[in-house]
Design an enzyme around this catalytic site. Sequence first.
Site, PDB file in Angstrom:
ATOM      1  N   ASN A 191       0.804  -1.237   0.000  1.00  0.00           N
ATOM      2  CA  ASN A 191       0.000   0.000   0.000  1.00  0.00           C
ATOM      3  C   ASN A 191       0.829   1.276   0.000  1.00  0.00           C
ATOM      4  O   ASN A 191       0.522   2.218  -0.723  1.00  0.00           O
ATOM      5  CB  ASN A 191      -1.018  -0.019   1.149  1.00  0.00           C
ATOM      6  CG  ASN A 191      -0.393  -0.105   2.511  1.00  0.00           C
ATOM      7  OD1 ASN A 191       0.701  -0.638   2.683  1.00  0.00           O
ATOM      8  ND2 ASN A 191      -1.077   0.428   3.502  1.00  0.00           N
TER       9      ASN A 191
ATOM     10  N   LYS B 224      12.478  -6.930   1.325  1.00  0.00           N
ATOM     11  CA  LYS B 224      11.606  -7.691   0.429  1.00  0.00           C
ATOM     12  C   LYS B 224      10.312  -6.920   0.233  1.00  0.00           C
ATOM     13  O   LYS B 224       9.453  -6.872   1.112  1.00  0.00           O
ATOM     14  CB  LYS B 224      11.293  -9.083   0.965  1.00  0.00           C
ATOM     15  CG  LYS B 224      10.778  -9.980  -0.167  1.00  0.00           C
ATOM     16  CD  LYS B 224       9.882 -11.107   0.257  1.00  0.00           C
ATOM     17  CE  LYS B 224       8.461 -10.707   0.494  1.00  0.00           C
ATOM     18  NZ  LYS B 224       7.740 -10.178  -0.695  1.00  0.00           N
ATOM     19  N   PRO B 225      10.166  -6.282  -0.930  1.00  0.00           N
ATOM     20  CA  PRO B 225       8.910  -5.578  -1.195  1.00  0.00           C
ATOM     21  C   PRO B 225       7.774  -6.571  -1.452  1.00  0.00           C
ATOM     22  O   PRO B 225       8.015  -7.768  -1.636  1.00  0.00           O
ATOM     23  CB  PRO B 225       9.218  -4.772  -2.467  1.00  0.00           C
ATOM     24  CG  PRO B 225      10.421  -5.406  -3.083  1.00  0.00           C
ATOM     25  CD  PRO B 225      11.140  -6.179  -2.018  1.00  0.00           C
TER      26      PRO B 225
ATOM     27  N   GLY C   6       2.641  -5.384   7.473  1.00  0.00           N
ATOM     28  CA  GLY C   6       1.738  -6.163   6.634  1.00  0.00           C
ATOM     29  C   GLY C   6       0.513  -6.571   7.419  1.00  0.00           C
ATOM     30  O   GLY C   6       0.192  -5.958   8.447  1.00  0.00           O
TER      31      GLY C   6
ATOM     32  N   GLU D 109       4.223  -4.154  12.361  1.00  0.00           N
ATOM     33  CA  GLU D 109       3.247  -3.079  12.124  1.00  0.00           C
ATOM     34  C   GLU D 109       2.128  -3.694  11.307  1.00  0.00           C
ATOM     35  O   GLU D 109       2.288  -3.937  10.109  1.00  0.00           O
ATOM     36  CB  GLU D 109       3.910  -1.924  11.352  1.00  0.00           C
ATOM     37  CG  GLU D 109       5.068  -1.269  12.075  1.00  0.00           C
ATOM     38  CD  GLU D 109       4.636  -0.411  13.249  1.00  0.00           C
ATOM     39  OE1 GLU D 109       3.427  -0.156  13.398  1.00  0.00           O
ATOM     40  OE2 GLU D 109       5.512  -0.005  14.023  1.00  0.00           O
TER      41      GLU D 109
ATOM     42  N   CYS E 234      -3.200   1.519   6.489  1.00  0.00           N
ATOM     43  CA  CYS E 234      -3.350   0.906   7.813  1.00  0.00           C
ATOM     44  C   CYS E 234      -3.961   1.929   8.760  1.00  0.00           C
ATOM     45  O   CYS E 234      -4.900   1.651   9.483  1.00  0.00           O
ATOM     46  CB  CYS E 234      -1.999   0.432   8.313  1.00  0.00           C
ATOM     47  SG  CYS E 234      -0.763   1.713   8.296  1.00  0.00           S
TER      48      CYS E 234
ATOM     49  N   GLU F 151       7.694   2.272  14.932  1.00  0.00           N
ATOM     50  CA  GLU F 151       8.495   2.913  13.891  1.00  0.00           C
ATOM     51  C   GLU F 151       8.315   4.415  14.076  1.00  0.00           C
ATOM     52  O   GLU F 151       7.416   4.850  14.790  1.00  0.00           O
ATOM     53  CB  GLU F 151       8.050   2.464  12.492  1.00  0.00           C
ATOM     54  CG  GLU F 151       8.404   1.006  12.240  1.00  0.00           C
ATOM     55  CD  GLU F 151       8.287   0.564  10.783  1.00  0.00           C
ATOM     56  OE1 GLU F 151       7.464   1.117  10.039  1.00  0.00           O
ATOM     57  OE2 GLU F 151       9.040  -0.352  10.400  1.00  0.00           O
TER      58      GLU F 151
HETATM   59  P1  NAD Z   1       0.733  -8.986   3.591  1.00  0.00           P
HETATM   60  O1  NAD Z   1       0.825  -9.373   5.017  1.00  0.00           O
HETATM   61  O2  NAD Z   1       0.027  -9.885   2.668  1.00  0.00           O
HETATM   62  O3  NAD Z   1       2.198  -8.796   2.960  1.00  0.00           O
HETATM   63  C1  NAD Z   1       3.126  -7.909   3.509  1.00  0.00           C
HETATM   64  C2  NAD Z   1       4.521  -8.366   3.135  1.00  0.00           C
HETATM   65  O4  NAD Z   1       4.779  -9.612   3.785  1.00  0.00           O
HETATM   66  C3  NAD Z   1       4.728  -8.630   1.652  1.00  0.00           C
HETATM   67  O5  NAD Z   1       6.031  -8.264   1.277  1.00  0.00           O
HETATM   68  C4  NAD Z   1       4.550 -10.132   1.557  1.00  0.00           C
HETATM   69  O6  NAD Z   1       5.201 -10.707   0.449  1.00  0.00           O
HETATM   70  C5  NAD Z   1       5.194 -10.575   2.845  1.00  0.00           C
HETATM   71  N1  NAD Z   1       4.755 -11.896   3.309  1.00  0.00           N
HETATM   72  C6  NAD Z   1       3.586 -12.534   3.064  1.00  0.00           C
HETATM   73  N2  NAD Z   1       3.563 -13.741   3.666  1.00  0.00           N
HETATM   74  C7  NAD Z   1       4.750 -13.849   4.328  1.00  0.00           C
HETATM   75  C8  NAD Z   1       5.317 -14.867   5.142  1.00  0.00           C
HETATM   76  N3  NAD Z   1       4.677 -16.019   5.387  1.00  0.00           N
HETATM   77  N4  NAD Z   1       6.549 -14.663   5.667  1.00  0.00           N
HETATM   78  C9  NAD Z   1       7.206 -13.490   5.439  1.00  0.00           C
HETATM   79  N5  NAD Z   1       6.728 -12.507   4.657  1.00  0.00           N
HETATM   80  C10 NAD Z   1       5.502 -12.683   4.119  1.00  0.00           C
HETATM   81  O7  NAD Z   1       0.140  -7.509   3.579  1.00  0.00           O
HETATM   82  P2  NAD Z   1      -0.355  -6.652   2.312  1.00  0.00           P
HETATM   83  O8  NAD Z   1      -1.639  -7.236   1.873  1.00  0.00           O
HETATM   84  O9  NAD Z   1       0.764  -6.485   1.347  1.00  0.00           O
HETATM   85  O10 NAD Z   1      -0.574  -5.223   3.013  1.00  0.00           O
HETATM   86  C11 NAD Z   1      -1.720  -4.843   3.637  1.00  0.00           C
HETATM   87  C12 NAD Z   1      -1.639  -5.015   5.137  1.00  0.00           C
HETATM   88  O11 NAD Z   1      -0.542  -4.284   5.676  1.00  0.00           O
HETATM   89  C13 NAD Z   1      -2.862  -4.457   5.828  1.00  0.00           C
HETATM   90  O12 NAD Z   1      -3.296  -5.338   6.826  1.00  0.00           O
HETATM   91  C14 NAD Z   1      -2.372  -3.165   6.437  1.00  0.00           C
HETATM   92  O13 NAD Z   1      -3.101  -2.695   7.531  1.00  0.00           O
HETATM   93  C15 NAD Z   1      -0.997  -3.534   6.808  1.00  0.00           C
HETATM   94  N6  NAD Z   1      -0.206  -2.318   6.999  1.00  0.00           N
HETATM   95  C16 NAD Z   1       0.152  -1.957   8.271  1.00  0.00           C
HETATM   96  C17 NAD Z   1       0.855  -0.774   8.480  1.00  0.00           C
HETATM   97  C18 NAD Z   1       1.280  -0.347   9.853  1.00  0.00           C
HETATM   98  O14 NAD Z   1       2.177   0.488   9.940  1.00  0.00           O
HETATM   99  N7  NAD Z   1       0.680  -0.854  10.916  1.00  0.00           N
HETATM  100  C19 NAD Z   1       1.192   0.031   7.393  1.00  0.00           C
HETATM  101  C20 NAD Z   1       0.778  -0.362   6.115  1.00  0.00           C
HETATM  102  C21 NAD Z   1       0.095  -1.550   5.942  1.00  0.00           C
END
Ligand code: NAD
Length: 484
Positions: free
Chosen positions: A150, A173-174, A226, A248, A282, A462
Amino acid sequence: MALMFIDGVPVAARSGAERPIIDPATEEPIETVPVAGAEDVDAAVQAAQRAFADWSHRDADDRAHILRAGVERVRAELPSLAALLCHEQGKPVAEASGELSHFLHGVEFYIDLASKIRGSYTALPSSLGPAYGMVIKRPIGVCAAIVPYNFPITLLGTKIGPALAAGNTVVAKPAETTPLTTLRIAELFAAAGLPPGVFNVVTGSGPVAGEALVSHPAVRRVAFTGGTETGRRVMALAGPRFKRVSLELGGSDPVIVCPDADLDAAVKGVVIGRFFNAGQACLAAKRVYVFAEIYDQFVEQLVARVRRYELGPGWTKAARPNVRMGPLNAPAVRDTLSAQLADATARGARVLCGGGVPPEPERGFYFAPTVVADAPHDSRLVQEEVFGPILPVFRVASLDEAIRLANDSAYGLGSSIWTSNVKWIHRAAHELDAGMTWVNQLHYGYDELPFGGLKDSGIGREHGPEAIEYYLETKSVVVGGLGE
Ligand code: NAD
């Protein structure tokens, strides 16, 4: 093909695997990137470990100087980076430029702190002989930076800024769908003089590359942003080796609008807070609790403003007074939103505007900005994180009711209140279960203030000077042998 960035050079995956990056506004591929396996992650971690020996021993000023040169390269290329971010993520160019500026500001914040990290000295009792103690701070080693789709660039900055300034090295890792701008930024920092291996980027899936990175024995610190379920997995993987972890995670921020609120400002704050980045944030105004006295007026103004959003590709502008909203990043996001909305409407919720996937534009992962009334508080739309442009609004009779409903959530990331009543502000600040409360402000993560969640929104912080502590080890040293 855009290549990964390991040990200062662009590289393909050893397996040769690659995946397309899709422009969410056209559904067309714009580029391909390597799909890293565990062996590629291992190569990146080893490069970072080798680079740590030199980077961690440099003068802090020297590190700051190189990082500043990297920041300047990014600044010089901001317009083309913003266009790239728009095409891979979906957000309008203006929002992408804002994100890159936020990245620069955040990284500069830590560059300025690099030379100000200090430990302490203390006198010690002389019972075992004259001695004094020192508390020294030293970098941890190789840090993993795992970033969601996002805000791929600001959330990269919140990790590489403190990590690199403090003398650590990084493997980032993006997200699968948004690696391109990150790869270019890594190249720009290398061109500015960042030594090979200090900042590496691997592209690949979460379950393979992400897990290999989190589990790698040489990675000592994992900074993850994530979803909450992914965060649980990351914590489980990092646990056995006691890695330093910050998570986060998701949020479902409540907003309380009181009868004395500046209604115009509150409506604007809520609209930007919810619909910025097509709602994929988020920190976002995800549930609004409005006092009954002003509910009708608030909702009328809210809906009028939300109707101004015009869906379209992020590289085009909406005709004034309309405002551009881009597509969602991926079709799966849209499917989840549709299911959450359907669950609420099947149980009596009323759609006041928007309402799902629009007929136009025909191509692209669009979702109409939607306002919903009367959603049951136990519906998916209220209890789950809603990661897109849907806003449920509730009528409340008192601050007690507003705070009770606001806290009726598994999440605890942000929260806000709109009022000038100092007693209510005090109560909101102390009683809302969230890592952050804004008063008469939209939900925004300032670089200057520590930010992070409570409950299912994660652990660690953070932003702010506090965050650099997460990238430092504290070590005590006793100096004796001071006698005759
Ligand atoms: P996601 O959890 O699907 O993925 C985030 C990252 O984690 C990606 O790079 C993904 O490839 C990696 N990932 C996925 N599975 C993994 C695993 N098993 N082991 C290690 N890495 C793994 O999240 P998303 O759908 O990309 O992003 C949206 C989420 O992120 C929402 O829930 C949002 O609220 C959250 N978010 C939180 C904050 C915060 O600061 N609290 C900020 C932005 C987004």
